[in-house]
Write a protein that holds these residues in place. Sequence first.
Motif, PDB file in Angstrom:
ATOM      1  N   ALA A 144     -16.039   8.361  -0.238  1.00 14.12           N
ATOM      2  CA  ALA A 144     -16.448   9.520   0.682  1.00 14.12           C
ATOM      3  C   ALA A 144     -18.066   9.896   0.012  1.00 14.12           C
ATOM      4  CB  ALA A 144     -15.582  10.759   0.599  1.00 14.12           C
ATOM      5  N   ALA A 145     -18.165   9.691  -1.154  1.00 11.06           N
ATOM      6  CA  ALA A 145     -19.641   9.992  -1.613  1.00 11.06           C
ATOM      7  C   ALA A 145     -20.369   9.055  -1.044  1.00 11.06           C
ATOM      8  CB  ALA A 145     -19.492  10.510  -3.179  1.00 11.06           C
ATOM      9  N   GLU A 146     -19.812   8.019  -1.492  1.00 12.58           N
ATOM     10  CA  GLU A 146     -20.763   6.642  -1.139  1.00 12.58           C
ATOM     11  C   GLU A 146     -21.179   6.325   0.325  1.00 12.58           C
ATOM     12  OE1 GLU A 146     -18.998   3.230  -2.951  1.00 12.58           O
ATOM     13  OE2 GLU A 146     -19.264   3.966  -4.929  1.00 12.58           O
ATOM     14  N   MET A 147     -20.122   6.734   1.350  1.00 15.13           N
ATOM     15  CA  MET A 147     -20.217   6.452   2.448  1.00 15.13           C
ATOM     16  C   MET A 147     -19.933   7.832   3.449  1.00 15.13           C
ATOM     17  SD  MET A 147     -18.193   2.973   2.586  1.00 15.13           S
ATOM     18  CE  MET A 147     -18.045   1.957   1.064  1.00 15.13           C
ATOM     19  N   PRO A 148     -20.917   8.698   3.337  1.00 12.55           N
ATOM     20  CA  PRO A 148     -20.516   9.961   3.895  1.00 12.55           C
ATOM     21  C   PRO A 148     -20.516   9.741   5.659  1.00 12.55           C
ATOM     22  CG  PRO A 148     -22.856   9.881   3.192  1.00 12.55           C
ATOM     23  CD  PRO A 148     -22.214   8.840   2.544  1.00 12.55           C
ATOM     24  N   SER A 149     -21.187   8.746   6.180  1.00 12.02           N
ATOM     25  CA  SER A 149     -21.220   8.635   7.783  1.00 12.02           C
ATOM     26  C   SER A 149     -19.927   8.272   8.110  1.00 12.02           C
ATOM     27  CB  SER A 149     -22.306   7.474   7.908  1.00 12.02           C
ATOM     28  OG  SER A 149     -21.965   6.177   7.376  1.00 12.02           O
ATOM     29  N   ILE A 150     -19.034   7.860   7.407  1.00 11.91           N
ATOM     30  CA  ILE A 150     -17.810   7.356   8.102  1.00 11.91           C
ATOM     31  C   ILE A 150     -16.709   8.207   7.628  1.00 11.91           C
ATOM     32  CG2 ILE A 150     -18.294   4.787   8.213  1.00 11.91           C
ATOM     33  CD1 ILE A 150     -16.723   4.413   6.101  1.00 11.91           C
ATOM     34  N   PHE A 151     -17.006   9.247   6.863  1.00 14.69           N
ATOM     35  CA  PHE A 151     -15.949  10.172   6.674  1.00 14.69           C
ATOM     36  C   PHE A 151     -16.199  11.552   7.050  1.00 14.69           C
ATOM     37  CE2 PHE A 151     -15.082   7.073   2.987  1.00 14.69           C
ATOM     38  CZ  PHE A 151     -13.815   7.177   2.670  1.00 14.69           C
ATOM     39  N   ALA A 152     -15.195  12.187   7.376  1.00  9.89           N
ATOM     40  CA  ALA A 152     -15.452  13.574   7.742  1.00  9.89           C
ATOM     41  C   ALA A 152     -15.582  14.535   6.861  1.00  9.89           C
ATOM     42  CB  ALA A 152     -14.022  14.084   8.681  1.00  9.89           C
ATOM     43  N   ILE A 166     -12.984   9.073   8.927  1.00 13.96           N
ATOM     44  CA  ILE A 166     -11.800   8.898   7.867  1.00 13.96           C
ATOM     45  C   ILE A 166     -11.639  10.534   7.341  1.00 13.96           C
ATOM     46  CG2 ILE A 166     -11.114   7.944   5.793  1.00 13.96           C
ATOM     47  CD1 ILE A 166     -12.684   5.438   6.392  1.00 13.96           C
ATOM     48  N   ARG A 167     -10.879  10.820   7.681  1.00 17.24           N
ATOM     49  CA  ARG A 167     -10.439  12.454   7.426  1.00 17.24           C
ATOM     50  C   ARG A 167      -9.864  12.431   5.936  1.00 17.24           C
ATOM     51  NH1 ARG A 167      -9.679  12.774  13.001  1.00 17.24           N
ATOM     52  NH2 ARG A 167     -11.540  13.655  13.950  1.00 17.24           N
ATOM     53  N   THR A 168     -10.200  12.811   4.924  1.00 24.10           N
ATOM     54  CA  THR A 168      -9.603  12.840   3.605  1.00 24.10           C
ATOM     55  C   THR A 168      -8.393  13.626   3.540  1.00 24.10           C
ATOM     56  OG1 THR A 168     -11.912  12.846   2.340  1.00 24.10           O
ATOM     57  CG2 THR A 168     -10.057  13.608   1.176  1.00 24.10           C
ATOM     58  N   SER A 169      -8.296  14.958   4.307  1.00 22.75           N
ATOM     59  CA  SER A 169      -7.044  15.411   4.375  1.00 22.75           C
ATOM     60  C   SER A 169      -5.942  14.649   5.030  1.00 22.75           C
ATOM     61  CB  SER A 169      -7.227  16.818   5.142  1.00 22.75           C
ATOM     62  OG  SER A 169      -7.523  16.620   6.551  1.00 22.75           O
ATOM     63  N   LYS A 192     -16.137   0.878  13.948  1.00 23.99           N
ATOM     64  CA  LYS A 192     -16.491   1.985  12.924  1.00 23.99           C
ATOM     65  C   LYS A 192     -16.138   3.336  13.321  1.00 23.99           C
ATOM     66  CE  LYS A 192     -20.095  -0.921  10.768  1.00 23.99           C
ATOM     67  NZ  LYS A 192     -19.350  -2.197  11.309  1.00 23.99           N
ATOM     68  N   PRO A 193     -15.795   4.107  12.383  1.00 28.90           N
ATOM     69  CA  PRO A 193     -15.764   5.686  12.594  1.00 28.90           C
ATOM     70  C   PRO A 193     -16.818   6.038  13.554  1.00 28.90           C
ATOM     71  CG  PRO A 193     -15.273   4.978  10.515  1.00 28.90           C
ATOM     72  CD  PRO A 193     -15.726   3.823  11.113  1.00 28.90           C
ATOM     73  N   ASN A 194     -16.454   6.983  14.233  1.00 28.89           N
ATOM     74  CA  ASN A 194     -17.437   7.651  15.383  1.00 28.89           C
ATOM     75  C   ASN A 194     -17.848   6.742  16.316  1.00 28.89           C
ATOM     76  OD1 ASN A 194     -17.336  10.288  13.854  1.00 28.89           O
ATOM     77  ND2 ASN A 194     -18.541   9.173  12.332  1.00 28.89           N
ATOM     78  N   GLN A 251      -4.714   5.858   8.356  1.00 29.20           N
ATOM     79  CA  GLN A 251      -5.860   6.334   7.627  1.00 29.20           C
ATOM     80  C   GLN A 251      -6.117   6.025   6.321  1.00 29.20           C
ATOM     81  OE1 GLN A 251      -8.265   7.904   9.037  1.00 29.20           O
ATOM     82  NE2 GLN A 251      -7.914   9.668  10.178  1.00 29.20           N
ATOM     83  N   MET A 252      -5.088   5.765   5.573  1.00 28.34           N
ATOM     84  CA  MET A 252      -4.884   5.048   4.339  1.00 28.34           C
ATOM     85  C   MET A 252      -5.403   3.970   4.288  1.00 28.34           C
ATOM     86  SD  MET A 252      -1.264   5.820   2.053  1.00 28.34           S
ATOM     87  CE  MET A 252      -1.510   4.853   1.024  1.00 28.34           C
ATOM     88  N   ASP A 253      -4.911   3.168   5.258  1.00 25.64           N
ATOM     89  CA  ASP A 253      -5.383   1.634   5.118  1.00 25.64           C
ATOM     90  C   ASP A 253      -6.877   1.711   5.396  1.00 25.64           C
ATOM     91  OD1 ASP A 253      -2.924   0.647   4.956  1.00 25.64           O
ATOM     92  OD2 ASP A 253      -2.570   0.409   7.340  1.00 25.64           O
ATOM     93  N   ARG A 254      -7.546   2.356   5.855  1.00 29.67           N
ATOM     94  CA  ARG A 254      -9.029   2.232   5.985  1.00 29.67           C
ATOM     95  C   ARG A 254      -9.654   2.404   4.763  1.00 29.67           C
ATOM     96  NH1 ARG A 254     -11.555   4.935  11.345  1.00 29.67           N
ATOM     97  NH2 ARG A 254     -10.063   7.166  10.769  1.00 29.67           N
ATOM     98  N   VAL A 255      -9.009   3.303   3.796  1.00 24.88           N
ATOM     99  CA  VAL A 255      -9.672   3.552   2.624  1.00 24.88           C
ATOM    100  C   VAL A 255      -9.258   2.198   1.778  1.00 24.88           C
ATOM    101  CG1 VAL A 255      -9.346   4.820   0.576  1.00 24.88           C
ATOM    102  CG2 VAL A 255      -9.497   5.932   2.590  1.00 24.88           C
TER     103      VAL A 255
END
Length: 230
Positions: free
Chosen positions: A222-230, A82-85, A35-37, A166-170
């Motif tokens: 990102a709104a639903e899972m803020p803990s894994i998104f930057a 997962i960084r949106t940018s 998992k992220p982090n 990064q796309m693949d995780r989304v």
Amino acid sequence: MTLPPAADMGIDPKQPIGAQVYVLLKRMILSLALKPNEALSEKELSLRLGISRTPVREALIRLADEALVDVFPQRGTFVSPIRTSEVLEAQFLREALEAAVARRAAEAPSPKLLREMSALLKRQQQAAVAGEPEEYLPLDEAFHRAISDGIAMPRAWRLIQSVKGQMDRVRFLSLPNKPHLLLLTEQHTEIFRAIEAHDPDRAEAAMRHHLREVLKTIHELAAEMPSIFA
């Protein structure tokens, strides 16, 4: 961090170990098994896998180059959030490459390519109807790779692979949604029909439309899972 022994994961001691560890860890990161982090200890990974630390270090360096892990001096190595940018940048790069690949494929599609795409679409439809994302994801990968291979440009797919992590995780997060699987299959079908019809403009447009699908879900996820998104 839970990892089975190296033998259980099909690691072949007669083949380059670093490349196999890279594939294993990347697959676990993309599927969010790691998992992220989450911290990644070079020592612990080597012990769990029963291998030396050198191939683990090599794998982590490659993953860092793809922005899938973050290395902090004095702190350690972690699965990157997962960084949106970075997802948006990966989408931009992948679209540019695969739109060109689809256009080239439609100019002179081989019978072999069309047969392979058709067979993959049938299997995708079955997996989508059954709501089986674990079955669907490798079929999705095979569909896109087939187009690159079909124009005798396998390096194009390797380049695409290097930028789309990064796309693949989304994408993985959105796959459990059965309607989404069916939508992706419809979009793949449109790409296939455009290539089959020898219509480069249509094929390029269909591929661009398909690859922009991830943009519709990223902010919601990102709104639903803020803990894994930057």
